[in-house]
Design a protein around this motif. Structure first.
Motif, PDB file in Angstrom:
ATOM      1  N   TYR A  40      -1.571  -3.700  -8.095  1.00  0.00           N
ATOM      2  CA  TYR A  40      -2.931  -3.795  -7.539  1.00  0.00           C
ATOM      3  C   TYR A  40      -3.409  -5.247  -7.493  1.00  0.00           C
ATOM      4  CZ  TYR A  40      -3.826   1.203  -7.105  1.00  0.00           C
ATOM      5  OH  TYR A  40      -3.784   2.512  -6.707  1.00  0.00           O
ATOM      6  N   LEU A  97      -6.568   4.994  -1.877  1.00  0.00           N
ATOM      7  CA  LEU A  97      -5.436   4.530  -1.052  1.00  0.00           C
ATOM      8  C   LEU A  97      -5.401   5.279   0.276  1.00  0.00           C
ATOM      9  CD1 LEU A  97      -2.722   4.199  -3.846  1.00  0.00           C
ATOM     10  CD2 LEU A  97      -3.705   2.316  -2.534  1.00  0.00           C
ATOM     11  N   ILE A 126       0.845  -1.210   0.000  1.00  0.00           N
ATOM     12  CA  ILE A 126       0.000   0.000   0.000  1.00  0.00           C
ATOM     13  C   ILE A 126       0.878   1.257   0.000  1.00  0.00           C
ATOM     14  CG2 ILE A 126      -1.728   1.329   1.327  1.00  0.00           C
ATOM     15  CD1 ILE A 126      -2.871  -1.157  -0.108  1.00  0.00           C
ATOM     16  N   LEU A 142      -9.479  -1.651  -3.883  1.00  0.00           N
ATOM     17  CA  LEU A 142      -8.350  -2.043  -4.739  1.00  0.00           C
ATOM     18  C   LEU A 142      -8.856  -2.679  -6.032  1.00  0.00           C
ATOM     19  CD1 LEU A 142      -6.075  -3.543  -1.929  1.00  0.00           C
ATOM     20  CD2 LEU A 142      -5.615  -1.437  -3.227  1.00  0.00           C
ATOM     21  N   HIS A 152      -7.618   7.264  -7.488  1.00  0.00           N
ATOM     22  CA  HIS A 152      -6.878   6.112  -6.944  1.00  0.00           C
ATOM     23  C   HIS A 152      -6.105   6.513  -5.688  1.00  0.00           C
ATOM     24  CE1 HIS A 152      -6.795   4.442 -11.338  1.00  0.00           C
ATOM     25  NE2 HIS A 152      -8.004   4.530 -10.838  1.00  0.00           N
ATOM     26  N   TRP A 194      -4.662  -6.650  -4.040  1.00  0.00           N
ATOM     27  CA  TRP A 194      -6.025  -7.209  -3.973  1.00  0.00           C
ATOM     28  C   TRP A 194      -5.978  -8.620  -3.395  1.00  0.00           C
ATOM     29  CZ3 TRP A 194      -8.665 -11.444  -5.697  1.00  0.00           C
ATOM     30  CH2 TRP A 194     -10.064 -11.389  -5.650  1.00  0.00           C
TER      31      TRP A 194
END
Lengths: 168, 168
Positions: A115, A58, A14, A134, A54, A119
């Protein structure tokens, strides 16, 4: 940082993505400005808007899971350096656009890989909200990559950027 | 270099890939050595052998088309720097393997994007031999990426590297 648990790995992913996306928000306006083809320019500008979203997703994940650290994503830094090289080269029109698309698709694939990993880890760790967020971004990255392929190979343009460049 | 024609773009892509693959041949032994899981170690070693073959294919394309230049691929350099960071972090076993897979899949996706672009350009330019060679490598890169996903999510290992790491 220590990678003692899967949670550590997720946190690192992350932090890496957060750095990658913020770097990308800074770089995309220049790439859009360098595009000759109108549809390519629009596609990059649309993706800039998505990329800002995005970053927000996050930030929600970081807030929810108490992730506060940061580390500069060297992978994205290298990809954007490569993109800068393309911007600095002489040439214009369709060949330059084709090279720009090549650089942009490397960036998209970086994000698809990253990602995809994040995920999978969220799924494994039971972080359902993070997994959903995600997954939404992963879908948008894949769509952006497909749109760039279409622009290059002719789905959107008559003959595509590549055909136009080959005829020069 | 100048990007005046599509041929210039193709040449640049081949030079970039040649640098990327030779950098990878140097980096993979260290990654294999850092893997705890036996199947992961084997997968990386097998991919090292494949990668040497990818370099040879690129050398044939360079020879056939008279491409003699080179330029350091900064994208791959950044990805491998990121991989080095993972190798340098404390931790071991499944979490470290999961982070290693994450780094390796970023590399695979870089190559999938780059070979996808080069294949499309070879097709457009009528470079049939190059297109065939690039297509063979592209298939191997995609398979390597899928194998890593299987190792991470449990196709090959009981529960997979990620499940093992989550149980710590």
């Amino acid at each position: 940082m220590s990678l003692a648990t899967l949670d550590d790995v997720f946190t690192e992913q992350i932090e890496d993505l957060y750095s990658a996306e913020t770097q990308l928000v800074s770089a995309l306006p220049k790439m859009a400005g360098a595009a000759s083809d109108e549809k390519l320019r629009q596609a990059i500008e649309t993706h800039l808007e998505q990329t800002r979203g995005h970053v927000e997703r996050l930030e929600r994940i970081r807030g929810d899971l108490g992730i506060t650290g940061s580390q500069r994503c060297k992978g994205m830094a290298g990809l954007l350096e490569e993109g800068e090289e393309v911007l600095g080269e002489s040439g214009s029109g369709a060949p330059k656009d084709a090279a720009l698309i090549a650089a942009a698709q490397r960036v998209e694939h970086y994000e698809i890989a990253a990602y995809g990993t994040a995920w999978t880890l969220a799924d494994e760790l039971g972080y359902d909200d993070a997994k959903r967020l995600l997954g939404e971004t992963l879908d948008e990255e894949s769509q952006a990559d497909e749109l760039l392929t279409k622009i290059a190979t002719g789905g959107l343009l008559r003959g595509g950027v590549n055909r136009e460049a080959a005829e020069r």
